[in-house]
Design an enzyme around this catalytic site. Structure first.
Site, PDB file in Angstrom:
ATOM      1  N   GLU A  50      28.164  56.658  29.151  1.00 58.72           N
ATOM      2  CA  GLU A  50      27.322  57.867  29.225  1.00 58.72           C
ATOM      3  C   GLU A  50      25.869  57.564  29.573  1.00 58.72           C
ATOM      4  O   GLU A  50      25.181  58.380  30.167  1.00 58.72           O
ATOM      5  CB  GLU A  50      27.390  58.651  27.920  1.00 58.72           C
ATOM      6  CG  GLU A  50      28.721  59.354  27.675  1.00 58.72           C
ATOM      7  CD  GLU A  50      29.742  58.475  26.981  1.00 58.72           C
ATOM      8  OE1 GLU A  50      29.495  57.252  26.845  1.00 58.72           O
ATOM      9  OE2 GLU A  50      30.801  59.002  26.574  1.00 58.72           O
ATOM     10  N   PHE A 112      34.541  65.149  12.593  1.00 58.15           N
ATOM     11  CA  PHE A 112      34.841  64.056  13.511  1.00 58.15           C
ATOM     12  C   PHE A 112      33.970  64.161  14.771  1.00 58.15           C
ATOM     13  O   PHE A 112      33.878  65.217  15.377  1.00 58.15           O
ATOM     14  CB  PHE A 112      36.330  64.086  13.897  1.00 58.15           C
ATOM     15  CG  PHE A 112      36.700  63.001  14.865  1.00 58.15           C
ATOM     16  CD1 PHE A 112      36.567  61.661  14.510  1.00 58.15           C
ATOM     17  CD2 PHE A 112      37.151  63.308  16.138  1.00 58.15           C
ATOM     18  CE1 PHE A 112      36.890  60.653  15.407  1.00 58.15           C
ATOM     19  CE2 PHE A 112      37.477  62.298  17.041  1.00 58.15           C
ATOM     20  CZ  PHE A 112      37.339  60.967  16.675  1.00 58.15           C
ATOM     21  N   GLN A 113      33.311  63.066  15.121  1.00 57.42           N
ATOM     22  CA  GLN A 113      32.429  62.980  16.295  1.00 57.42           C
ATOM     23  C   GLN A 113      31.307  64.015  16.276  1.00 57.42           C
ATOM     24  O   GLN A 113      30.912  64.534  17.311  1.00 57.42           O
ATOM     25  CB  GLN A 113      33.237  63.075  17.594  1.00 57.42           C
ATOM     26  CG  GLN A 113      34.187  61.882  17.732  1.00 57.42           C
ATOM     27  CD  GLN A 113      34.718  61.691  19.119  1.00 57.42           C
ATOM     28  OE1 GLN A 113      34.942  62.648  19.848  1.00 57.42           O
ATOM     29  NE2 GLN A 113      34.946  60.439  19.495  1.00 57.42           N
ATOM     30  N   LYS A 162      32.136  73.652  20.751  1.00 61.53           N
ATOM     31  CA  LYS A 162      33.401  73.875  21.443  1.00 61.53           C
ATOM     32  C   LYS A 162      33.856  75.334  21.395  1.00 61.53           C
ATOM     33  O   LYS A 162      34.322  75.882  22.396  1.00 61.53           O
ATOM     34  CB  LYS A 162      34.462  72.974  20.807  1.00 61.53           C
ATOM     35  CG  LYS A 162      35.719  72.860  21.619  1.00 61.53           C
ATOM     36  CD  LYS A 162      36.631  71.761  21.099  1.00 61.53           C
ATOM     37  CE  LYS A 162      37.946  71.823  21.857  1.00 61.53           C
ATOM     38  NZ  LYS A 162      38.820  70.707  21.553  1.00 61.53           N
ATOM     39  N   MET A 479      11.404  37.748  32.588  1.00 61.47           N
ATOM     40  CA  MET A 479      10.102  38.291  32.227  1.00 61.47           C
ATOM     41  C   MET A 479       9.688  37.850  30.822  1.00 61.47           C
ATOM     42  O   MET A 479       8.523  37.513  30.581  1.00 61.47           O
ATOM     43  CB  MET A 479      10.139  39.824  32.312  1.00 61.47           C
ATOM     44  CG  MET A 479       8.811  40.484  32.085  1.00 61.47           C
ATOM     45  SD  MET A 479       7.559  39.849  33.206  1.00 61.47           S
ATOM     46  CE  MET A 479       7.562  41.108  34.477  1.00 61.47           C
TER      47      MET A 479
HETATM   48  C1  LIG Z   1      17.237  47.551  27.130  1.00 63.61           C
HETATM   49  C2  LIG Z   1      16.155  46.539  27.140  1.00 63.61           C
HETATM   50  N1  LIG Z   1      16.204  45.485  26.280  1.00 63.61           N
HETATM   51  C3  LIG Z   1      15.222  44.550  26.295  1.00 63.61           C
HETATM   52  C4  LIG Z   1      14.174  44.643  27.155  1.00 63.61           C
HETATM   53  C5  LIG Z   1      13.067  43.592  27.162  1.00 63.61           C
HETATM   54  N2  LIG Z   1      13.032  42.883  28.445  1.00 63.61           N
HETATM   55  C6  LIG Z   1      12.170  43.225  29.415  1.00 63.61           C
HETATM   56  S1  LIG Z   1      12.374  42.322  30.801  1.00 63.61           S
HETATM   57  C7  LIG Z   1      13.606  41.426  30.118  1.00 63.61           C
HETATM   58  C8  LIG Z   1      14.290  40.342  30.899  1.00 63.61           C
HETATM   59  C9  LIG Z   1      15.087  40.870  32.010  1.00 63.61           C
HETATM   60  O1  LIG Z   1      15.885  39.850  32.541  1.00 63.61           O
HETATM   61  P1  LIG Z   1      16.530  39.998  33.952  1.00 63.61           P
HETATM   62  O2  LIG Z   1      17.218  41.282  34.090  1.00 63.61           O
HETATM   63  O3  LIG Z   1      17.351  38.775  34.225  1.00 63.61           O
HETATM   64  O4  LIG Z   1      15.286  40.050  34.925  1.00 63.61           O
HETATM   65  P2  LIG Z   1      14.232  38.906  35.314  1.00 63.61           P
HETATM   66  O5  LIG Z   1      13.027  39.137  34.491  1.00 63.61           O
HETATM   67  O6  LIG Z   1      14.859  37.595  35.052  1.00 63.61           O
HETATM   68  O7  LIG Z   1      13.972  39.160  36.753  1.00 63.61           O
HETATM   69  C10 LIG Z   1      13.831  41.838  28.807  1.00 63.61           C
HETATM   70  C11 LIG Z   1      14.823  41.224  27.902  1.00 63.61           C
HETATM   71  C12 LIG Z   1      14.153  45.776  28.014  1.00 63.61           C
HETATM   72  N3  LIG Z   1      13.140  45.992  28.869  1.00 63.61           N
HETATM   73  N4  LIG Z   1      15.152  46.665  28.004  1.00 63.61           N
END
Ligand SMILES: Cc1ncc(C[n+]2csc(CCOP(=O)(O)OP(=O)(O)O)c2C)c(N)n1
Ligand SMILES: [Mg+2]
Lengths: 565, 161
Positions: A50, A112-113, A162, A479
Site C-alpha cells: 500500500e 478485526f482490522q 463498509k 549517505m
Molecule cells: C525510510 C528511510 N529510512 C532511513 C532513512 C535514512 N537514510 C537516508 S539516506 C540513507 C541511505 C540510502 O542508501 P542507498 O539507497 O543505497 O543510497 P546511497 O546513499 O547509497 O546512494 C538512509 C538509510 C531514510 N531516508 N528513509
C-alpha cells in the site's frame, strides 16, 4: 439516480476526471473492488504494497498536475499507506487516499482490522474525513478533491466504513464546492507587489530562490519571464529544480546542504533575496542567522504559515506564485524604469558570480577504471537530451541526480524532498509512467532504497511499463556512510550492505531485463540498450564505493562553510 | 509567556483533537481549555491558555488558522480583554468556621450553592487573580474539592464613538 455507495464513489471519481487509481484490496473494500471490476472507465493499478499505491498516486499527481488517487483496505492496509501520505504531506502533493473501514456499528470495538486511521493521519494530512452517513459520501468526496488541489495542496484521506458503502442513495447533482472556513488567497496585494518590485530594483545583488511552490503553482513561465526581464540569477531548492531551466546561464543550480558553491555564496552575499514558493527549510538555510544576512527578504507563498517561520521576512506576499509573478511582470512593464538599463546595473554582480563559478564549478574527480556516479547521471542527461522524467530514491544518488541532471522543465524531477522517503523512487516511476505514457521515466536508485519497495517490479511488469531503473550501486547506505566518514571517524555502523541480491537476476526473476556496468566504458552502451528496450530495464551500475556528495554544508553550519571535496 | 487564544470553529468530531494536536505535537502544554457552542448552531468558541515562546505561539496561531474547520483565531493576550473563570469549591465548614467561610464568600461575591452540616459549596466567578486570592483564604480552613471551568475571554469593544 439510485445507487450504492460504491457506485456513487466511482461516479465521483469520474466527475473529477480520474482515469487511474492505485490500490490493494481487502475485506473492508471488497464491495468497492466488486464495483471496480464491473466498470471500465477507471483503470485500477494493483500494487504490491500500500505504501507504493500512495507513492504512485503522488508521483502521478506531480507529473500530471491532477489529483492522484489511492485506495487501501482498513487496518494494515491503511497503516501501510501512512508513509506515503506523510511523504505527500511534506511535499504538498495533491492526492486523495480512500481507506476502507469496519462497519460503523463496530467502530471503536477493536474489531478485526480496525484502526483509527483518521486519528493516525490527522497530523500528516491537509484534512481527513470519516464518512458515517451515506448522505455525506458524495459531498465529502467533492470537498476532499477541492481541498487537496487548491491553496497549498496536500493529501486528504477519506475513511469509508463498509456499511456506508453498501447503503443506497440518490446521487446528488453537482454543485460547486463552497466552504465557509476555507478560501485560499491567490491574488497578491498590489501594494506588496509594488514594494517588492521597488526593493528589487534598488538592489545591486538580487537572487531568486525558488522552491516547489513554483512547480505546484505552475508559475515557471511567469518566473522565467521575470528573471529574464532583469537578469536575476536563480537558485532552486531540491523541490524547485525544473522551475527554471537548469542549463540557463542565469541558473545557479541547487542551493543548501548539497548546493553549488556559487549558489550558496550568491545567497549569502545577496542584498535582495526573492523567495518564491520556498519555505526556508533547514537543509537550505544551514545556520539561520548566517543565511542571506544582508538581504532584504521578499517571500511569496500561498501559505501564510510559511512566512517568517524560520527567517524573518521583510516583504511578505501571500499569493499564488503564478499570480504574484504575473503581477510583478506587469508592474515592471508598466513602470517608468528602463529594464535594459536596470539589467546593465547588475553587471558587477554577474562578474562576481562568474568568478565563483570558475573558482569552484560543480565537478568530481574523473577516473578511468571505476564508474563515477556523477558520470552516470551526466550520461543519462546526454543520452536522453535532458528530456526524461527522473524519479529518485533517497540518499547520495538522489543528490547526484539533483546536481548533474540539470532539469530544464517543471515536473521532471520527482523526488521525496521533505520526508526523504527511501523506497519512493520505484513506485513513483510507476505513477509517473502512468501519467506520461510516452515519456522516458528513469528511477535513479540506490541499492539500499531500491530494496525498500523492490516488490513493485511486479506492478510495473503487470502494467507493462517500460520504466528504467538506474541503480547507483555502492553496496552502502551511502549517505549515512558519508556522514560517518566525515563526522564519526569512519565508524561505519550498519551502513555496509554485506549481503546483496544480484540485481540483474532480480530483474530477470520478474521477467524484466537486467544489465550491469562495472567499467566507465560500459556506461554508455548499457544506457543506450536500456533506452532502446521497450520494457522494464534495471541497470546495475557498480560505482566507486566511497564516493561522497560535494559540496557539503555540515548540518547546523553557515552555508558559506562548505566542504568542497 | 502566557497566551490566551480564542478560536471560533465548526463543531465537528475530531476538531478538538486537531486543535490540541498542534500544541501536543510541539510538546506544549495546554493550561486551560474551555469550549462550547455559541450563537450559531454548529459553531463553537474555544478559549485556550498556553505558555511558551512567543514566536512558536505565533506559529501555532497561524497553523490553527489553517485548519479547515477553524473560522477565526485571535491571540487575545496582548489586547485589552475581559477574562473570567468560574470555580466550584467545597470547603470544610465546622461550627467554628461556618461564619468565616460565609464572610469570605460575601467579600468575593461568591454564592453558596450547596450546604451540608459540615461543608459549604461555593460558586465564584472572576479573573485568575481573584480566584487565586479566594483559594488562598479558604485553604487554611480546608478545601475538600474544587472544579474550574477554565478561562473564557473576550476582547473589549472600542471605546471610541
Ligand atoms: C525510510 C528511510 N529510512 C532511513 C532513512 C535514512 N537514510 C537516508 S539516506 C540513507 C541511505 C540510502 O542508501 P542507498 O539507497 O543505497 O543510497 P546511497 O546513499 O547509497 O546512494 C538512509 C538509510 C531514510 N531516508 N528513509
Ligand atoms: Mg547505496
Amino acid at each position: 439516480m439510485k445507487m450504492t455507495g460504491t457506485q456513487a464513489f466511482m461516479q465521483c471519481l469520474e466527475e473529477e476526471n480520474v482515469q487511474t487509481i492505485f490500490g490493494f484490496p481487502g475485506g473492508a473494500v471488497i464491495d468497492l473492488y466488486d464495483t471496480i471490476f464491473q466498470q471500465d472507465k477507471i483503470h485500477h493499478v494493483l500494487v504490491r504494497h500500500e505504501q507504493a499505491a500512495v507513492h504512485a498516486a503522488d508521483a502521478y499527481a506531480r507529473v500530471s498536475g491532477q489529483v492522484g488517487v489511492a485506495l487501501v483496505t482498513s487496518g494494515p492496509g491503511a497503516t501501510n499507506a501512512v508513509t506515503g501520505i506523510a511523504t505527500a504531506y511534506l511535499d504538498s502533493i495533491p492526492i486523495v487516499v480512500f481507506s476502507g473501514q469496519v462497519p460503523t456499528a463496530l467502530i471503536g470495538n477493536d474489531a478485526f482490522q480496525e484502526v483509527d486511521i483518521v486519528g493516525i493521519t490527522r497530523p500528516c494530512t491537509k484534512h481527513n474525513y470519516l464518512v458515517k452517513d451515506i448522505k455525506d459520501l458524495v459531498p465529502t468526496i467533492r470537498e476532499a478533491f477541492h481541498v487537496a488541489r487548491t491553496g497549498r495542496p496536500g493529501p486528504v484521506l477519506i475513511d469509508l466504513p463498509k456499511d456506508v458503502m453498501a447503503a443506497i442513495i440518490d446521487f446528488p447533482a453537482k454543485t460547486p464546492v463552497k466552504m465557509r472556513t476555507y478560501r485560499p488567497t491567490y491574488a497578491p496585494h498590489p501594494g506588496q507587489i509594488e514594494k517588492a518590485c521597488k526593493a528589487i530594483l534598488a538592489g545591486k545583488r538580487p537572487v531568486l530562490y525558488i522552491g516547489g511552490g513554483v512547480i505546484l503553482g505552475n508559475a515557471h513561465e511567469q518566473l522565467t519571464e521575470f528573471a529574464y526581464k532583469l537578469g536575476i540569477p536563480v537558485t532552486m531548492t531540491l523541490m524547485g529544480l525544473g522551475g527554471f531551466p537548469g542549463t540557463d546561464s542565469l541558473s545557479l543550480g541547487m542551493l543548501g546542504m548539497h548546493g553549488t558553491y556559487f549558489a550558496n555564496m550568491a545567497v549569502a552575499k545577496s542584498d535582495v533575496l526573492i523567495a518564491v514558493g520556498a519555505r526556508f527549510d533547514d537543509r537550505v538555510t544551514g545556520r539561520v542567522d548566517a543565511f542571506a544576512p544582508d538581504a532584504t527578504i521578499i517571500h511569496i507563498d500561498i501559505d501564510p504559515t510559511s512566512i517568517s517561520k524560520n527567517v524573518e521576512v521583510d516583504i511578505p506576499i501571500v499569493a499564488g506564485c503564478k499570480e504574484a509573478m504575473e503581477q510583478m511582470n506587469k508592474w515592471l512593464d508598466a513602470s517608468s524604469f528602463d529594464l535594459e538599463t536596470e539589467k546593465a546595473k547588475l553587471g558587477p554582480w554577474h562578474d562576481q558570480i562568474k568568478e565563483w563559478k570558475t573558482k569552484y564549478p560543480l565537478g568530481y574527480v574523473e577516473e578511468t577504471d571505476v564508474i563515477k556516479p556523477q558520470f552516470v547521471i551526466q550520461k543519462l542527461h546526454e543520452l536522453t537530451q535532458g528530456e526524461a522524467i527522473i524519479t529518485t530514491e533517497v540518499g547520495q544518488h538522489q543528490m547526484w541526480a539533483a546536481q548533474f541532471y540539470h532539469f530544464n522543465h517543471p515536473r521532471t524531477l520527482i523526488t521525496s524532498g521533505g520526508l526523504g522517503t527511501m523506497g519512493y523512487g520505484l513506485p513513483a516511476a510507476i505513477g509517473a509512467q502512468m501519467a506520461a505514457p510516452g515519456r522516458t521515466v528513469i528511477d535513479v536508485a540506490g541499492d539500499g532504497s531500491l530494496q525498500m519497495n523492490i516488490q513493485e517490479l511486479a506492478t510495473a511488469m503487470q502494467e507493462r511499463l517500460p520504466v528504467k531503473i538506474a541503480l547507483l550501486n555502492n553496496n552502502y547506505l551511502g549517505m549515512v556512510r558519508q556522514w560517518q566518514e566525515l563526522f564519526y571517524d569512519k565508524r561505519y555502523s550498519a551502513t555496509p550492505m554485506e549481503i546483496q541480491p544480484d540485481f540483474v537476476k532480480v530483474a530477470e526473476a520478474y521477467g524484466a531485463v537486467g544489465l550491469r556496468a562495472t567499467k566507465p566504458s560500459e556506461v554508455e552502451p548499457v544506457i543506450k540498450e536500456a533506452l532502446a528496450t521497450n520494457t522494464l530495464v534495471l541497470m546495475d551500475f557498480v560505482i566507486s564505493r566511497e564516493e561522497g556528495v560535494f559540496p557539503m554544508v555540515p548540518a547546523g553550519k553557515a552555508t558559506t562553510d562548505m566542504l568542497l571535496v | 509567556m502566557k497566551h490566551t487564544i480564542s478560536v471560533l470553529l465548526q463543531n465537528k468530531p475530531g476538531v478538538l483533537s486537531r486543535v490540541t494536536g498542534l500544541f501536543s505535537g510541539r510538546g506544549f502544554n495546554i493550561e486551560s481549555l474551555s469550549v462550547a457552542e455559541v450563537l450559531e448552531p454548529g459553531v463553537s468558541c474555544l478559549t485556550l491558555v498556553t505558555s511558551g515562546d512567543d514566536g512558536i505561539v505565533e506559529q501555532i496561531t497561524k497553523q490553527l488558522h489553517k485548519l479547515i474547520d477553524v473560522i477565526k483565531v485571535t491571540d487575545i493576550t496582548e489586547t485589552d480583554n475581559v477574562e473570567r473563570e468560574m470555580v466550584l469549591i467545597r470547603v470544610k465548614a465546622e461550627a467554628t468556621t461556618r461564619a468565616e467561610v460565609l464572610r469570605i464568600a460575601d467579600i468575593f461575591r461568591a454564592r453558596v450553592v450547596d450546604v451540608s452540616p459540615r461543608s459549604y459549596a461555593l460558586e465564584i466567578t472572576g479573573t485568575r487573580a481573584k480566584i487565586k486570592a479566594v483559594c488562598e483564604l479558604l485553604k487554611p480552613i480546608g478545601i475538600q474539592e474544587m472544579v474550574r471551568t477554565g478561562i473564557i475571554a473576550m476582547t473589549r469593544a472600542s471605546k471610541k464613538l
